[in-house]
Design a protein around this motif. Structure first.
Motif, PDB file in Angstrom:
ATOM      1  N   PRO A 150      16.892 -16.474  76.203  1.00 24.46           N
ATOM      2  CA  PRO A 150      17.878 -17.481  76.613  1.00 24.46           C
ATOM      3  C   PRO A 150      17.873 -17.783  78.118  1.00 24.46           C
ATOM      4  O   PRO A 150      18.044 -18.934  78.508  1.00 24.46           O
ATOM      5  CB  PRO A 150      19.214 -16.864  76.182  1.00 24.46           C
ATOM      6  N   HIS A 151      17.694 -16.778  78.950  1.00 23.18           N
ATOM      7  CA  HIS A 151      17.669 -17.049  80.392  1.00 23.18           C
ATOM      8  C   HIS A 151      16.401 -17.814  80.778  1.00 23.18           C
ATOM      9  O   HIS A 151      16.450 -18.817  81.480  1.00 23.18           O
ATOM     10  CB  HIS A 151      17.711 -15.734  81.194  1.00 23.18           C
ATOM     11  N   GLN A 154      15.784 -21.678  80.875  1.00 23.87           N
ATOM     12  CA  GLN A 154      16.188 -22.565  81.986  1.00 23.87           C
ATOM     13  C   GLN A 154      15.027 -22.894  82.908  1.00 23.87           C
ATOM     14  O   GLN A 154      15.132 -23.779  83.743  1.00 23.87           O
ATOM     15  CB  GLN A 154      17.223 -21.890  82.888  1.00 23.87           C
ATOM     16  N   LEU A 317      21.354 -10.505  89.879  1.00 27.17           N
ATOM     17  CA  LEU A 317      20.413 -11.514  89.394  1.00 27.17           C
ATOM     18  C   LEU A 317      19.332 -10.875  88.518  1.00 27.17           C
ATOM     19  O   LEU A 317      19.096 -11.301  87.394  1.00 27.17           O
ATOM     20  CB  LEU A 317      19.779 -12.229  90.590  1.00 27.17           C
ATOM     21  N   ARG A 359      11.501   0.344  63.281  1.00 27.00           N
ATOM     22  CA  ARG A 359      12.517  -0.569  63.791  1.00 27.00           C
ATOM     23  C   ARG A 359      12.119  -1.146  65.170  1.00 27.00           C
ATOM     24  O   ARG A 359      12.195  -2.348  65.402  1.00 27.00           O
ATOM     25  CB  ARG A 359      13.840   0.194  63.890  1.00 27.00           C
ATOM     26  N   LEU A 365      13.874  -7.311  65.193  1.00 29.31           N
ATOM     27  CA  LEU A 365      14.817  -6.417  65.877  1.00 29.31           C
ATOM     28  C   LEU A 365      14.207  -5.873  67.174  1.00 29.31           C
ATOM     29  O   LEU A 365      14.663  -6.184  68.270  1.00 29.31           O
ATOM     30  CB  LEU A 365      15.199  -5.256  64.945  1.00 29.31           C
ATOM     31  N   ARG A 368      13.307  -8.374  69.789  1.00 23.95           N
ATOM     32  CA  ARG A 368      14.469  -8.906  70.512  1.00 23.95           C
ATOM     33  C   ARG A 368      14.873  -7.966  71.646  1.00 23.95           C
ATOM     34  O   ARG A 368      15.239  -8.414  72.730  1.00 23.95           O
ATOM     35  CB  ARG A 368      15.654  -9.063  69.565  1.00 23.95           C
ATOM     36  N   ASN A 369      14.811  -6.668  71.368  1.00 23.75           N
ATOM     37  CA  ASN A 369      15.161  -5.704  72.423  1.00 23.75           C
ATOM     38  C   ASN A 369      14.193  -5.804  73.598  1.00 23.75           C
ATOM     39  O   ASN A 369      14.603  -5.781  74.757  1.00 23.75           O
ATOM     40  CB  ASN A 369      15.160  -4.276  71.869  1.00 23.75           C
ATOM     41  N   ARG A 372      14.990  -8.821  75.562  1.00 26.29           N
ATOM     42  CA  ARG A 372      16.183  -8.671  76.404  1.00 26.29           C
ATOM     43  C   ARG A 372      15.809  -7.980  77.720  1.00 26.29           C
ATOM     44  O   ARG A 372      16.307  -8.319  78.779  1.00 26.29           O
ATOM     45  CB  ARG A 372      17.247  -7.868  75.665  1.00 26.29           C
ATOM     46  N   ARG A 376      15.979 -11.574  81.631  1.00 27.77           N
ATOM     47  CA  ARG A 376      16.665 -11.753  82.909  1.00 27.77           C
ATOM     48  C   ARG A 376      15.711 -11.484  84.091  1.00 27.77           C
ATOM     49  O   ARG A 376      15.617 -12.326  84.999  1.00 27.77           O
ATOM     50  CB  ARG A 376      17.888 -10.836  82.955  1.00 27.77           C
ATOM     51  N   THR A 379      13.188 -14.351  84.696  1.00 26.81           N
ATOM     52  CA  THR A 379      13.891 -15.555  85.154  1.00 26.81           C
ATOM     53  C   THR A 379      14.327 -15.362  86.606  1.00 26.81           C
ATOM     54  O   THR A 379      14.147 -16.248  87.451  1.00 26.81           O
ATOM     55  CB  THR A 379      15.121 -15.800  84.263  1.00 26.81           C
TER      56      THR A 379
ATOM     57  N   THR B 448      22.187 -17.871  90.462  1.00 23.46           N
ATOM     58  CA  THR B 448      22.767 -16.733  89.752  1.00 23.46           C
ATOM     59  C   THR B 448      22.451 -16.873  88.274  1.00 23.46           C
ATOM     60  O   THR B 448      22.152 -17.965  87.795  1.00 23.46           O
ATOM     61  CB  THR B 448      24.303 -16.695  89.895  1.00 23.46           C
ATOM     62  N   LEU B 449      22.519 -15.792  87.567  1.00 24.58           N
ATOM     63  CA  LEU B 449      22.358 -15.806  86.120  1.00 24.58           C
ATOM     64  C   LEU B 449      23.596 -15.144  85.522  1.00 24.58           C
ATOM     65  O   LEU B 449      23.622 -13.929  85.334  1.00 24.58           O
ATOM     66  CB  LEU B 449      21.110 -15.021  85.706  1.00 24.58           C
ATOM     67  N   ILE B 452      25.424 -13.164  79.765  1.00 27.93           N
ATOM     68  CA  ILE B 452      25.644 -13.778  78.457  1.00 27.93           C
ATOM     69  C   ILE B 452      25.600 -12.663  77.421  1.00 27.93           C
ATOM     70  O   ILE B 452      25.066 -11.585  77.704  1.00 27.93           O
ATOM     71  CB  ILE B 452      24.586 -14.870  78.148  1.00 27.93           C
ATOM     72  N   SER B 454      23.834 -11.963  74.871  1.00 31.98           N
ATOM     73  CA  SER B 454      22.574 -11.367  74.469  1.00 31.98           C
ATOM     74  C   SER B 454      22.040 -10.378  75.513  1.00 31.98           C
ATOM     75  O   SER B 454      21.124  -9.618  75.249  1.00 31.98           O
ATOM     76  CB  SER B 454      21.524 -12.444  74.197  1.00 31.98           C
ATOM     77  N   TYR B 459      19.576  -4.465  69.294  1.00 28.13           N
ATOM     78  CA  TYR B 459      19.298  -4.595  67.862  1.00 28.13           C
ATOM     79  C   TYR B 459      18.779  -3.294  67.280  1.00 28.13           C
ATOM     80  O   TYR B 459      18.192  -2.501  67.969  1.00 28.13           O
ATOM     81  CB  TYR B 459      18.287  -5.721  67.640  1.00 28.13           C
TER      82      TYR B 459
END
Lengths: 502, 459
Positions: A150-151, A154, A317, A359, A365, A368-369, A372, A376, A379, B448-449, B452, B454, B459
């Motif tokens: 998601p980050h 952008q 950040l 897993r 699953l 996704r980890n 994550r 950030r 980005t 900045t971020l 959020i 997520s 998981y």
């Protein structure tokens, strides 16, 4: 002083022992005026002549192999930050959106995709596996990115995607080697080594090529992925750590003062220098330089590797926590290193091999980890480079060593406990950003299942050719003479991907 | 200890080589001015060959030392060296032939001619080492170059993106493709398969298996068919191990045949899609650094700057423009700028980030007329003196991160037309709305971020 004399005495006797009939002949020939004979007898050049052919002016380099050299052409980028996701992330869950594949979910894989193919683990006829992520278009460029990142979504207007990358190695080790050295076999210099060899480095108090790892393990292919191959070993990557001592054994031992250390190093270097004058082995120079650099690095490395002093908003950040070994910390370090004039910073993050056997290794699953953990930081890295004007001069590369199959893995013909994908060589996504790269570009198209590239396919050599171009090299001319023939990073292949150039 | 003597002597090689050439040629001319039975120049000829031989020996010796001490690759000098030795030996041989004689021995003119040839070859090979192999051929008219089989450096197909429709298909596209992919094996001197692809006529004439083109039928036209064969097929062209043409190039050849393989048709008439040509468009880049002619900075000057503590290199090999940074010279202060006066025209990229400079330094930066990139990050620059930069009419990128400059102070730079980007992250400037006031793009960062969900879901 007594010790120094002792050392020199020892060296002298060692040298006498090393005197052979060949040395005698060399001396006779070169010193008694046997002008014609020397080159005839010693076709394989002695001493420094061996390096001259490499095409670099070695006089300055003899003394300091990391001395800077201007690039052959106007370079768009002066540094590289390469983010390698070891294990190979799935393009089908991140960037390569395939709605058609969703329709085939759980159906048998069409014969046409399997004919004449070999996979690392898939046997027989596997089932297709639809995308496990939700995709949306982002930015002005309208690039597809899934909700796994998601980050990052952008930033799509800053990067150029290569969506039809392909390789020819379906096991991690060889594929990582291929991606980093241009050959699936051991022995070739890594991209970072080539670049440091060709350009030297700007900051003489830091290594030219730094490697940072995260994810708990180093890449399957081992340290050869940042090795110098047949290039002198000063050009190999220097592995630094974000936890504990940044470089192992860099601290002075207890009770040793810096002055004493300096004396020791200059004595050793003097002895080595004499050795070099006698044997002309460039590795001895590398040794001397490493001692000196280690001495200088003792001050500067702890400084640059310390992220404690970064302001709070930077930690927020990146999502960094000082003292940890994490991808986030490594991203922040990468920016600091590039800012300080380090030529190549190579990050390896381990843990992207999502077969679905457990897993952590599942597509829906575990992946996704992993995402994550990097979303950030990458980005933040792009944003931070951008706000400092460093993105202008730094090339950022992101990718794995291959891609993943549109089919669900069926290791040993069995259905796995979790959703997973096998290794796939025919199509995967990478992206590049920064110096000289066209913003918001997308190059390469794959078929409806994301199985093969159907247009604008990009080979590993093409990528290397493009990276070298941005660093100011012609990849066909940038060679090193070894075992009687010139070698290139791109071997005999590689075409510049012009469409992603700014 | 006296090793330097060898190197010094080696450096006399360029001077010494002219002696044997002059002396021996003089001797040889005298030989040809003589009658075979009687000559007035006999003693002079003998002396010329002796002196010629001695000077040739000195040339060979100094040449060898030059090779050893100056970093030449043996491969590039070996034939020059061998021919030098043979010339030396031949001179002495001719001298000994004349010893204790009063007339020119049998066949002496022939032998002298042989020596002339040796001299010419040696001299030519030597010239190639200093001036490059193309030194003589590159000034010849193209026709003669072709005749000599000189291969022009291959630039590949390149097309101007403007008016490409008017470009002749054959001349502007097909022949350049053939030149860069096929000509090395299919030319008048070296025509593999009896096929010469260097001109339209020879192409039509075809090779061993007849014409290379079957009008409009691309599948029957060998010129295309062979390109289209699988790479591992033994008839595939160019042979598998050679560089392969781009797929667009192959397609352009096919289309040309389909369109009747004419020499007059233009790309527009053939309705070629722009997409096929794009990879070959010449990028008309505006030069980043000033487009003026300047002399390169001498290696000694560079070395001096490095000794002072600067990182200093040309922006690329052979460029007169210099990039200078203080990455390992944090003690740099205003006075140190003087040490750059010697390269004031060359200085194009200057990074004073993190140094001890004050606003004063801006007063003197106007001395550097070609300054294009200036970095003053993390310094005590307050912004007061920024107006002084208006004198730097080539300045494009200005970095002021981590300084005290304000938006009002930056406004004066609107008058600096060349200025494209200013970085002012981490300065008192925070308001994005200020940006509209500027004619250049202003980056103030501060991204900045926000957290959020997520970020924390595991998981």
């Amino acid at each position: 002083m007594k010790n120094l004399d002792k050392l020199l005495g020892e060296l002298a006797s060692q040298k006498l022992q090393a005197q052979t009939r060949r040395h005698f002949l060399v001396d006779c020939v070169s010193k008694l005026g046997g002008l014609a004979m020397a080159p005839l007898l010693f076709g394989c050049d002695l001493g420094k002549n061996g390096q001259v052919k490499s095409g670099l002016n070695l006089s300055e380099r003899d003394l300091n192999p990391l001395a800077s050299i201007p690039p052959p052409f106007l370079a768009k980028a002066k540094s590289i930050i390469y983010l390698h996701m070891a294990g190979a992330p799935s393009q089908l869950e991140l960037f390569d959106y395939k709605p058609e594949l969703a329709k085939l979910n759980d159906q048998d894989c069409p014969e046409s995709l399997l004919e004449g193919r070999k996979f690392a683990f898939i046997r027989g006829v596997p089932k297709m596996l639809g995308p496990q992520a939700n995709f949306k278009q982002h930015g002005e460029s309208g690039a597809w990115v899934s909700d796994y990142l998601p980050h990052f979504s952008q930033m799509v207007d800053e990067v150029a995607f290569l969506k039809a990358m392909h390789t020819d190695q379906f096991n991690h080790g060889p594929a990582q080697l291929f991606m980093q050295t241009g050959s699936p076999r051991l022995g070739r210099p890594s991209l970072g080594s080539w670049v440091t060899y060709g350009l030297g480095t700007e900051n003489q108090n830091l290594p030219g090529f730094v490697v940072l790892t995260s994810g708990g393990k180093t890449p399957d292919a081992g340290k050869s992925v940042w090795g110098s191959g047949f290039l002198p070993s000063v050009y190999q990557g220097v592995q630094c750590r974000s936890k504990g001592d940044p470089v192992l054994y860099l601290e002075d031992p207890k009770g040793m003062t810096r002055d004493l250390k300096k004396n020791v190093i200059s004595a050793i270097n003097q002895a080595n220098q004499e050795d070099f004058e006698n044997f002309g082995d460039p590795e001895i120079l590398a040794r001397i330089n490493q001692f000196e650099m280690a001495y200088r690095m003792q001050i500067e490395v702890p400084e640059v590797m310390n992220i404690n002093d970064e302001p709070a908003y930077i930690h927020e950040l990146y999502g960094t926590k000082p003292g940890e070994e994490s991808f986030a910390n490594n991203c922040l370090l990468a920016r600091k290193l590039v800012e300080k004039g380090v030529r190549v910073v190579q990050l390896y993050d381990w843990g992207w091999d999502t077969h679905g056997t457990d897993r952590d290794g599942s597509i829906d699953l575990g992946l996704r980890n992993k995402c994550r953990e990097i979303d950030r930081p990458i980005t933040a890295l792009l944003m931070d480079l951008k706000q400092r004007g460093l993105l202008e001069e730094t090339l950022v590369v992101w990718g794995g060593e291959f891609g993943r199959t549109p089919m669900q893995e069926n290791r040993e013909g069995k259905v796995q406990g979790f959703k997973g994908r096998d290794h796939h060589v025919d199509a995967f996504t990478m992206w590049v950003a920064g110096g000289g790269v066209k913003k918001g570009a997308s190059y390469g198209i794959t078929d409806d299942f994301g199985f093969s590239g159907i247009d604008e396919r990009t080979s590993v050599h093409d990528l290397h050719a493009t990276i070298l171009h941005l660093m100011g090299f012609d990849h066909e001319k940038f060679t090193y003479e070894f075992q009687g023939r010139p070698f290139r990073l791109t071997d005999v292949e590689g075409e510049l991907i012009r469409k992603i150039l700014a | 200890m006296f090793d330097f003597i060898f190197q010094l002597f080696g450096r006399f090689h360029p001077l010494l080589v002219h002696l044997p050439i002059g002396i021996l040629l003089f001797g040889i001319i005298l030989v040809f001015l003589s009658k075979s039975d009687k000559t007035a120049y006999f003693d002079s000829i003998r002396l010329a060959f002796l002196l010629g031989g001695i000077s040739a020996l000195a040339s060979s010796a100094s040449g060898f030392l030059q090779y050893q001490n100056e970093g030449f690759a043996w491969d590039s000098v070996q034939f020059h060296f061998y021919f030098g030795l043979v010339t030396t030996v031949t001179s002495f041989w001719l001298f000994f032939e004349l010893k204790n004689k009063q007339v020119l021995p049998f066949n002496f003119k022939l032998k002298s001619s042989g020596l002339t040839v040796l001299l010419l070859i040696t001299g030519h090979l030597g010239g190639n080492i200093t001036h490059g192999e193309e030194y003589l051929t590159e000034v010849l008219p193209e026709g003669i170059q072709n005749l000599l089989g000189v291969e022009e450096p291959d630039k590949g197909l390149s097309i101007s993106p403007q008016n490409w429709e008017q470009l002749r298909y054959y001349e502007g596209v097909v022949q350049p493709i053939l030149n860069s992919n096929c000509k090395s094996c299919h030319n008048p001197r070296n025509s593999k398969g009896d096929l010469d692809l260097s001109s339209y006529e020879s192409l039509l004439a075809g090779g061993e298996n007849g014409p290379a083109i079957h009008s409009s039928d691309f599948e029957k036209s060998e010129l295309y068919a062979r390109l289209n064969l699988p790479l591992d097929h033994e008839d595939h062209m160019p042979p598998q191990e050679k560089r392969q043409p781009k797929k667009e190039e192959v397609e352009l050849i096919r289309l040309w045949i389909v369109n009747g393989a004419s020499t007059t048709q233009t790309l527009g008439e053939a309705k070629v899609e722009q997409k096929l040509l794009e990879p070959f468009f010449i990028k008309e880049e505006k030069a980043f650094y000033p487009e003026i002619t300047l002399k390169e900075v001498s290696p000694d000057t560079l070395q001096n700057l490095k000794a002072i503590g600067f990182y200093s290199e040309p922006v690329f090999q052979g460029s007169p423009f210099l990039k200078v940074t203080c990455i390992n010279f944090k003690t740099f202060s205003d006075e140190d700028l003087k040490s750059l006066n010697g390269v004031k025209d060359n200085l194009a990229y200057l990074d004073l980030s993190g140094t001890q400079i004050s606003d004063e330094v801006l007063n003197d930066l106007s001395l550097f007329p070609n300054l294009t990139v200036l970095k003053l990050n993390e310094t005590k620059i307050s912004g007061e003196n920024l107006a002084k930069l208006k004198a730097n009419t080539y300045l494009k990128h200005l970095y002021l991160n981590g300084t005290q400059v304000s938006a009002i102070q930056l406004e004066v730079l609107n008058e600096l037309k060349s200025l494209e980007k200013v970085y002012a992250f981490n300065t008192p400037i925070t308001e994005a709305q200020d940006r509209k006031k500027f004619k250049f793009s202003l980056e103030i960062g501060g991204y900045t971020l926000p957290p959020i969900p997520s970020d924390t879901i595991v998981y």
